[in-house]
Design a protein around this motif. Sequence first.
Motif, PDB file in Angstrom:
ATOM      1  N   SER A   9     -15.019  -1.912   2.529  1.00 39.55           N
ATOM      2  CA  SER A   9     -15.218  -3.066   2.593  1.00 39.55           C
ATOM      3  C   SER A   9     -16.678  -3.500   1.746  1.00 39.55           C
ATOM      4  O   SER A   9     -17.090  -4.188   1.644  1.00 39.55           O
ATOM      5  CB  SER A   9     -15.865  -3.666   4.305  1.00 39.55           C
ATOM      6  OG  SER A   9     -14.734  -3.259   4.789  1.00 39.55           O
ATOM      7  N   SER A  17      -8.140  -4.181  -6.969  1.00 41.90           N
ATOM      8  CA  SER A  17      -9.398  -3.640  -7.836  1.00 41.90           C
ATOM      9  C   SER A  17      -8.763  -2.619  -9.343  1.00 41.90           C
ATOM     10  O   SER A  17      -9.753  -2.564  -9.640  1.00 41.90           O
ATOM     11  CB  SER A  17      -9.448  -2.112  -7.248  1.00 41.90           C
ATOM     12  OG  SER A  17      -9.123  -1.049  -6.770  1.00 41.90           O
ATOM     13  N   PRO A  45     -10.279   3.536   2.557  1.00 44.54           N
ATOM     14  CA  PRO A  45      -8.799   2.856   2.187  1.00 44.54           C
ATOM     15  C   PRO A  45      -9.128   2.064   0.403  1.00 44.54           C
ATOM     16  O   PRO A  45     -10.183   1.115   0.753  1.00 44.54           O
ATOM     17  CB  PRO A  45      -8.936   1.224   3.239  1.00 44.54           C
ATOM     18  CG  PRO A  45      -9.300   1.008   4.296  1.00 44.54           C
ATOM     19  CD  PRO A  45     -10.675   2.446   3.890  1.00 44.54           C
ATOM     20  N   ILE A  46      -8.656   1.902  -0.821  1.00 45.91           N
ATOM     21  CA  ILE A  46      -8.604   1.474  -1.430  1.00 45.91           C
ATOM     22  C   ILE A  46      -7.718   0.574  -1.989  1.00 45.91           C
ATOM     23  O   ILE A  46      -6.419   0.986  -1.645  1.00 45.91           O
ATOM     24  CB  ILE A  46      -8.967   2.536  -2.768  1.00 45.91           C
ATOM     25  CG1 ILE A  46     -10.516   3.353  -1.973  1.00 45.91           C
ATOM     26  CG2 ILE A  46      -8.885   1.656  -3.824  1.00 45.91           C
ATOM     27  CD1 ILE A  46     -11.004   4.053  -3.317  1.00 45.91           C
ATOM     28  N   ASP A  47      -7.759  -0.487  -2.087  1.00 40.30           N
ATOM     29  CA  ASP A  47      -6.345  -1.265  -2.586  1.00 40.30           C
ATOM     30  C   ASP A  47      -6.647  -1.815  -4.642  1.00 40.30           C
ATOM     31  O   ASP A  47      -7.173  -2.041  -5.440  1.00 40.30           O
ATOM     32  CB  ASP A  47      -6.342  -2.817  -2.042  1.00 40.30           C
ATOM     33  CG  ASP A  47      -5.446  -3.259  -2.950  1.00 40.30           C
ATOM     34  OD1 ASP A  47      -4.203  -3.006  -3.924  1.00 40.30           O
ATOM     35  OD2 ASP A  47      -4.233  -4.129  -2.046  1.00 40.30           O
ATOM     36  N   TRP A  48      -5.952  -0.207  -4.288  1.00 34.81           N
ATOM     37  CA  TRP A  48      -5.642   0.057  -6.502  1.00 34.81           C
ATOM     38  C   TRP A  48      -5.351  -1.311  -7.195  1.00 34.81           C
ATOM     39  O   TRP A  48      -5.882  -1.699  -8.359  1.00 34.81           O
ATOM     40  CB  TRP A  48      -4.672   1.141  -6.609  1.00 34.81           C
ATOM     41  CG  TRP A  48      -5.720   2.565  -5.877  1.00 34.81           C
ATOM     42  CD1 TRP A  48      -5.015   3.468  -4.769  1.00 34.81           C
ATOM     43  CD2 TRP A  48      -6.620   2.591  -6.717  1.00 34.81           C
ATOM     44  NE1 TRP A  48      -5.741   4.188  -4.971  1.00 34.81           N
ATOM     45  CE2 TRP A  48      -6.911   3.772  -5.720  1.00 34.81           C
ATOM     46  CE3 TRP A  48      -7.605   2.568  -7.555  1.00 34.81           C
ATOM     47  CZ2 TRP A  48      -7.831   4.960  -5.946  1.00 34.81           C
ATOM     48  CZ3 TRP A  48      -9.028   3.735  -7.569  1.00 34.81           C
ATOM     49  CH2 TRP A  48      -9.128   4.986  -6.830  1.00 34.81           C
ATOM     50  N   VAL A  94      -8.796  -9.696  -0.153  1.00 34.92           N
ATOM     51  CA  VAL A  94      -8.772  -8.499   0.213  1.00 34.92           C
ATOM     52  C   VAL A  94     -10.598  -7.692   0.067  1.00 34.92           C
ATOM     53  O   VAL A  94     -11.150  -8.043  -0.660  1.00 34.92           O
ATOM     54  CB  VAL A  94      -7.935  -7.486  -0.625  1.00 34.92           C
ATOM     55  CG1 VAL A  94      -7.866  -6.627  -0.151  1.00 34.92           C
ATOM     56  CG2 VAL A  94      -6.567  -7.716  -0.605  1.00 34.92           C
ATOM     57  N   SER A 133     -15.218  -7.651  -2.090  1.00 33.78           N
ATOM     58  CA  SER A 133     -14.013  -8.197  -2.113  1.00 33.78           C
ATOM     59  C   SER A 133     -13.832  -9.198  -2.420  1.00 33.78           C
ATOM     60  O   SER A 133     -14.492  -9.223  -3.610  1.00 33.78           O
ATOM     61  CB  SER A 133     -15.026  -9.985  -1.342  1.00 33.78           C
ATOM     62  OG  SER A 133     -13.939 -10.688  -0.265  1.00 33.78           O
ATOM     63  N   THR A 144     -12.038  -3.995  -0.096  1.00 30.56           N
ATOM     64  CA  THR A 144     -11.247  -2.562  -0.547  1.00 30.56           C
ATOM     65  C   THR A 144     -12.646  -1.293  -0.719  1.00 30.56           C
ATOM     66  O   THR A 144     -14.216  -2.399  -0.420  1.00 30.56           O
ATOM     67  CB  THR A 144     -10.068  -2.829  -1.735  1.00 30.56           C
ATOM     68  OG1 THR A 144     -10.193  -1.386  -2.270  1.00 30.56           O
ATOM     69  CG2 THR A 144     -11.449  -3.195  -3.101  1.00 30.56           C
ATOM     70  N   PHE A 145     -12.720  -0.915  -1.155  1.00 30.52           N
ATOM     71  CA  PHE A 145     -13.448   0.622  -1.489  1.00 30.52           C
ATOM     72  C   PHE A 145     -14.416  -0.029   0.195  1.00 30.52           C
ATOM     73  O   PHE A 145     -15.821   0.383  -0.032  1.00 30.52           O
ATOM     74  CB  PHE A 145     -14.635   0.130  -2.657  1.00 30.52           C
ATOM     75  CG  PHE A 145     -13.465   0.139  -3.726  1.00 30.52           C
ATOM     76  CD1 PHE A 145     -14.012   2.006  -4.579  1.00 30.52           C
ATOM     77  CD2 PHE A 145     -13.149  -0.575  -4.222  1.00 30.52           C
ATOM     78  CE1 PHE A 145     -13.524   1.984  -5.086  1.00 30.52           C
ATOM     79  CE2 PHE A 145     -12.578  -0.150  -5.448  1.00 30.52           C
ATOM     80  CZ  PHE A 145     -12.121   1.218  -5.985  1.00 30.52           C
TER      81      PHE A 145
END
Length: 541
Positions: free
Chosen positions: A86, A26, A20-23, A81, A89, A83-84
Amino acid sequence: MTAPFPTAVPAQVTQIEMPPIDWAASAPLWIVFLGACASVLLEAFLPRHQRWPAQVVCTGLTLLAALVALAGYALTAPAPVLTFGSALSVDGPALFLWGTLIVLAIPSLLLLADRSVEPGGVFLASAAERAAARAGGGSGPGGSDVEHVDRSYGTPDQEPTMQTEPFPFVLFALGGMMAFVASNDLLTMFIALEVLSLPLYLMCGLARRRRLLSQEAAVKYFLLGAFGSAFFLYGIALLYGYAGSVRLADISAATAGTLASDTLLFAGLALLLVGLLFKGSVAPFHTWTPDVYQGAPTPVTAFMAACTKVAAFGAIARVLYVGFGSTVWEWRGVLWAVAIVSMVVGAVLGLTQTDIKRMIAYSSIAHAGFILLGAMALTPEGSSGLSFYLLAYGFTTVAIFGVVSLVRDADGEASRMEQWAGLAKRSPLVAGVMTFLLLALAGIPLTSGFTAKFAVFSAASADGMVPLVVIALVASAVAAFFYLRVVVLMYFHEPAEGGPTVVVPGAFTTVAITLGVLATLVLGILPTLVLEWAASGAFAG
């Protein structure tokens, strides 16, 4: 009768799920890397005469877009968050450090892009040009003109062009720094370390003037940087053997309940910190700093001195806060000794310097010892003080190197201290700006340097490091002497006949110096808002 041929068993297809990626979280990071890739394409396909304006516009728009994306996300007051997968951070300290890196990269870019202070720009016009090819004269290898070649290091190209590869280099280095301070596992941190380091090694050797000195600085930085990276990687291997994972949170959990030998833990941490302290110019891992600061093109030195220190100490703080907070009493004594050595080496050896850029290098070593106090505190006050110090120090340092680039003689920058004698009579404005910035480094009230030191020293005192704070105050007093020595030279000595001149800066250099001076003043008078943002979150893993 032979047995029938066995029926083939159909292979099971393993589906690999994308992490999962939080675009949105990031966005600043991938904007910088996309801008770097676009900058490489411009370098590959545009005609030579069109590259400089296109690269300036592309790099500037990339930084502005990343800053807008960061501000838009930070203003929503998001929770931390991962992301990538984990690997990164995106928490409060990461957002603040990302913002610090981007805003410090803007004046650094302006210094790098300026072509008025040094006609044609500070970078050589042809990357294949030999270091001493334009030194003139000479009697061949071993001839009597070696001293002349060593002194002049080549005269500058008269073409109004320069290598434009440093623009994508800056963006790739900046992206690596941003990933470095947000890395949630050590393997990602190592990759980010290499991404930020390799462009810096290259840029150090591209000076238009004093080519031999520049290339020597690049080689030293590369070789010593390779040693630092090797220590870092070996430390990762030992910590993986201890915890079975390279994630900082898993290492922290293992320190509380594993049966593995503590030898692996502390040997791995020691090797890891060697690599990080090398990047932060912390003594005794500082030996590259004076030579590289002196030999690299001044805009590259400004970028390194400001942004690399932010990246190094942001990573040090994340490693200590997230991965090794529960073992603080085991490693704090060692870092006490390292901080004391750094402060003493920077303050004492800075007194002996006769070159402005080398003096600032030893000043950065002393400041690295001060910043290390915030990294050791492991409290919200320590984290916010550390972040504020990095921002304040970065702006002041970029502005100082911008001023250094303006004082010139026939061979280029006049960085020897005796050449600055009587500068106030030649250019009162430049002398006044330099005095203000040096006083900020000394920590005089009403400057950002005073506020930053107060924040870090207060956090360290509250966390039981009062003896270390006393040593830091003494080192600050000693270091103030070599700052004041430059002030005395500028105001109370007569200028030498035929001494250096102060060139009129172009728009880019003027804006860069102005930004640094204004930030140094505002952060000293009205630091509350920035301190509150720096304290708005904690390291999360």
